[in-house]
Design a protein around this motif. Structure first.
Motif, PDB file in Angstrom:
ATOM      1  N   SER A  41       0.871  -1.178   0.000  1.00 52.86           N
ATOM      2  CA  SER A  41       0.000   0.000   0.000  1.00 52.86           C
ATOM      3  C   SER A  41       0.900   1.217   0.000  1.00 52.86           C
ATOM      4  O   SER A  41       1.844   1.296   0.780  1.00 52.86           O
TER       5      SER A  41
ATOM      6  N   GLU B 233       1.158   5.636  -0.971  1.00 53.48           N
ATOM      7  CA  GLU B 233       0.582   6.920  -1.372  1.00 53.48           C
ATOM      8  C   GLU B 233       1.737   7.893  -1.528  1.00 53.48           C
ATOM      9  O   GLU B 233       2.490   8.104  -0.577  1.00 53.48           O
TER      10      GLU B 233
ATOM     11  N   ALA C 108      -3.183   0.070  -3.126  1.00 49.64           N
ATOM     12  CA  ALA C 108      -3.766  -0.512  -1.912  1.00 49.64           C
ATOM     13  C   ALA C 108      -3.658  -2.023  -2.005  1.00 49.64           C
ATOM     14  O   ALA C 108      -4.315  -2.641  -2.852  1.00 49.64           O
ATOM     15  N   ASP C 109      -2.802  -2.586  -1.175  1.00 49.81           N
ATOM     16  CA  ASP C 109      -2.638  -4.038  -1.073  1.00 49.81           C
ATOM     17  C   ASP C 109      -2.369  -4.696  -2.433  1.00 49.81           C
ATOM     18  O   ASP C 109      -3.027  -5.658  -2.820  1.00 49.81           O
TER      19      ASP C 109
ATOM     20  N   SER D 254      -5.931  -0.389  -7.234  1.00 52.02           N
ATOM     21  CA  SER D 254      -5.437  -1.756  -7.464  1.00 52.02           C
ATOM     22  C   SER D 254      -5.235  -1.986  -8.967  1.00 52.02           C
ATOM     23  O   SER D 254      -5.870  -1.330  -9.800  1.00 52.02           O
TER      24      SER D 254
END
Lengths: 242, 290
Positions: free
Chosen positions: A16, A18, A28-29, A226
């Protein structure tokens, strides 16, 4: 992408992330594995920038969660010597600022190779050969401020590909370059992949998904932080033009 | 009644608050200075470690050092000569005034002048020249590189910015301060002699004058001159590099960082000179340190 037994070059495990900039991509993941010779093309929207993610892959920024492995080594800890050696095996075309303003083009292109102790004549020969393959004049003694944007971008290709990198990060490599040069870039990338390099290509335009790219190639785009595989490249995004 | 009984309590509380605030402020300032000193010493330590490793001296790093030396030392040599000449004139005028006022001879005043030049004036002037000419330029260049993303470009290619940007710059500042201090001291002495001889204040021949100066030279001068130029230069270089690399924001923040860096480097040079004087001579003002 077809599973194979070749060694993994790049692994993202439940990452994850940013970035700092407003245009940065958010992850994210996300998990992915890129093996020798594979090419993964991520199609970007015009508003997206891959600079922070590319920096995260090189260990210059840390993900919020998860880990990034390059040739099965992570970027954690304070063994900076090892980190710099790992980065020396990664070629990168930057999306934005890419040159040292107080060095000329020759110095800029050869800087990393010289710093990492490669033979100067060997580096010069490789730069000349690659420039010829791209139908480009060898780098001049001009500073980057005096070189037109198309040649600047193509010199980035040369710099990223010399020294036989294990991983190639291409952030909008066709930015400011007319499409007629795409086959030259694709041919150079193919040659590098045949020598075992993995390629992560952040495409600014869906037309960069050339049919001449040798398999295995996978196409993705980032949706809701994703990676979503793209089956039909015509859906790579209506805004995906430069 | 209630108001009169409350007043002393309130003022006691306000006084206490002010004391706490003052203590907190002084403590924060002290800790801030300690952190700054620690970061400067860390950079200098890393520079020393990198400099003694042969693998650090790749061709690009050698080129950076050569360019920086050319700009900071060679190009500044004439500036040093001019500064030294101007200050040499000032000193000889002062010396002539003292000779007239106190009725003493040049034999007495010469050792004092020589010690003032070698131990204090030449190293300080060399630091001023280097900070004014190159220190601010270094912090501006590094800050511009950070804001423009050039440091990230270096990092991304596996090139350590500490090895390629910081270490050669600090070394060049140290070498430049040392060399310029020698040039400035020489320029002061030669100009002082020329002016003094022209004004008939010095009647000795050049060789006698030079012999007199050489005979004044002792090991304490070397003990003071070498560490003062090297340590002050190292602090000035480290501060300029740290400030340049710590810039945050946009290109408009660069001039602010550069000017602040110059002031901080000058402050450090004066502080280092003062501390070294105290340590080497063993005196704090007029009191001998036990």
């Amino acid at each position: 992408m077809e599973p194979n037994n070749l060694p993994a070059v790049l692994e993202l495990r439940n990452v994850s992330f940013e970035g700092n900039a407003k245009r940065s991509l958010v992850l994210a993941d996300v998990s992915l594995t890129l093996r020798q010779g594979e090419l993964l093309m991520v199609h970007l929207d015009r508003s997206q920038s891959a600079r922070d993610i590319a920096s995260m892959i090189q260990g210059l920024q840390q993900p919020r969660f998860g880990e990034v492995l390059f040739q099965e080594s992570d970027w954690k800890g304070s063994d900076f010597e090892r980190h710099f050696k790992m980065r020396s095996k990664i070629g990168r075309v930057f999306d934005d600022q890419a040159w040292l303003a107080n060095l000329n083009m020759t110095e800029n292109v050869m800087l990393a190779s010289e710093h990492h102790g490669r033979d100067l004549n060997e580096v010069r020969a490789e730069v000349t050969e690659l420039s010829e393959q791209l139908s480009l004049d060898p780098p001049s003694w001009e500073r980057p401020a005096f070189v037109d944007s198309t040649r600047l971008q193509m010199y980035q290709w040369v710099r990223a590909m010399i020294g036989n990198p294990s991983l190639l990060l291409l952030e909008r490599p066709m930015k400011a370059v007319p499409p007629l040069w795409l086959p030259k870039l694709v041919a150079a990338v193919n040659r590098l992949r045949q020598r075992g390099a993995a390629v992560l290509w952040f495409a600014g335009n869906s037309s960069e998904a050339s049919a001449e790219l040798i398999p295995p190639v996978a196409h993705f785009r980032l949706v809701s932080a994703s990676l979503q595989p793209i089956a039909d490249l015509s859906l790579a995004g209506p805004e995906a033009t430069l | 009644m209630s108001s009169t009984s409350l007043t002393p309590t309130r003022s006691r509380g306000a006084f206490k608050d002010r004391v706490f605030w003052a203590v907190e402020f002084i403590g924060a300032q002290f800790l801030g200075r300690c952190a700054t000193l620690a970061s400067i010493l860390a950079i200098l330590w890393a520079t020393a470690i990198l400099a003694i490793r042969p693998t650090s001296w790749t061709r690009p790093v050698r080129q950076v050092l050569a360019r920086q030396l050319m700009f900071t030392c060679v190009d500044a040599a004439f500036v040093g000569v001019r500064f030294g000449a101007a200050v040499g004139v000032l000193i000889i005028v002062q010396a002539a005034l003292w000779i007239d006022a106190l009725g003493i001879t040049t034999d007495i005043i010469m050792p004092i002048l020589w010690k003032a030049i070698v131990r204090e004036l030449a190293p300080l002037l060399a630091c001023l020249v280097v900070i004014g000419r190159s220190g601010i330029a270094i912090s501006t260049e590094l800050a511009t590189m950070v804001v423009g993303g050039e440091v990230e470009v270096l990092d991304a290619q596996g090139i350590d910015p500490m090895t390629c940007l910081v270490m050669p710059r600090i070394i060049s500042v140290v070498v430049s301060v040392f060399c310029l201090a020698i040039i400035i001291a020489t320029s002061m002495v030669v100009t002082g002699y020329a002016i003094g001889w022209g004004m008939d204040a010095i009647r000795d021949s050049w060789s006698t004058f030079l012999d007199g100066i050489v005979s004044q030279f002792n090991s304490l001068d070397l003990l003071f001159f070498v560490p003062k130029t090297i340590i002050a230069g190292a602090f000035a270089g480290a501060i300029c590099c740290i400030d340049g690399l710590n810039v945050r924001g946009t290109m408009t923040d660069v001039p602010r960082v550069s000017s602040r860096s110059g002031i901080r480097a000058l402050t450090a040079v004066f502080a280092v000179s003062a501390v070294l004087s105290v340590l080497i001579y063993g005196r704090l003002l007029v009191f001998k340190i036990m």
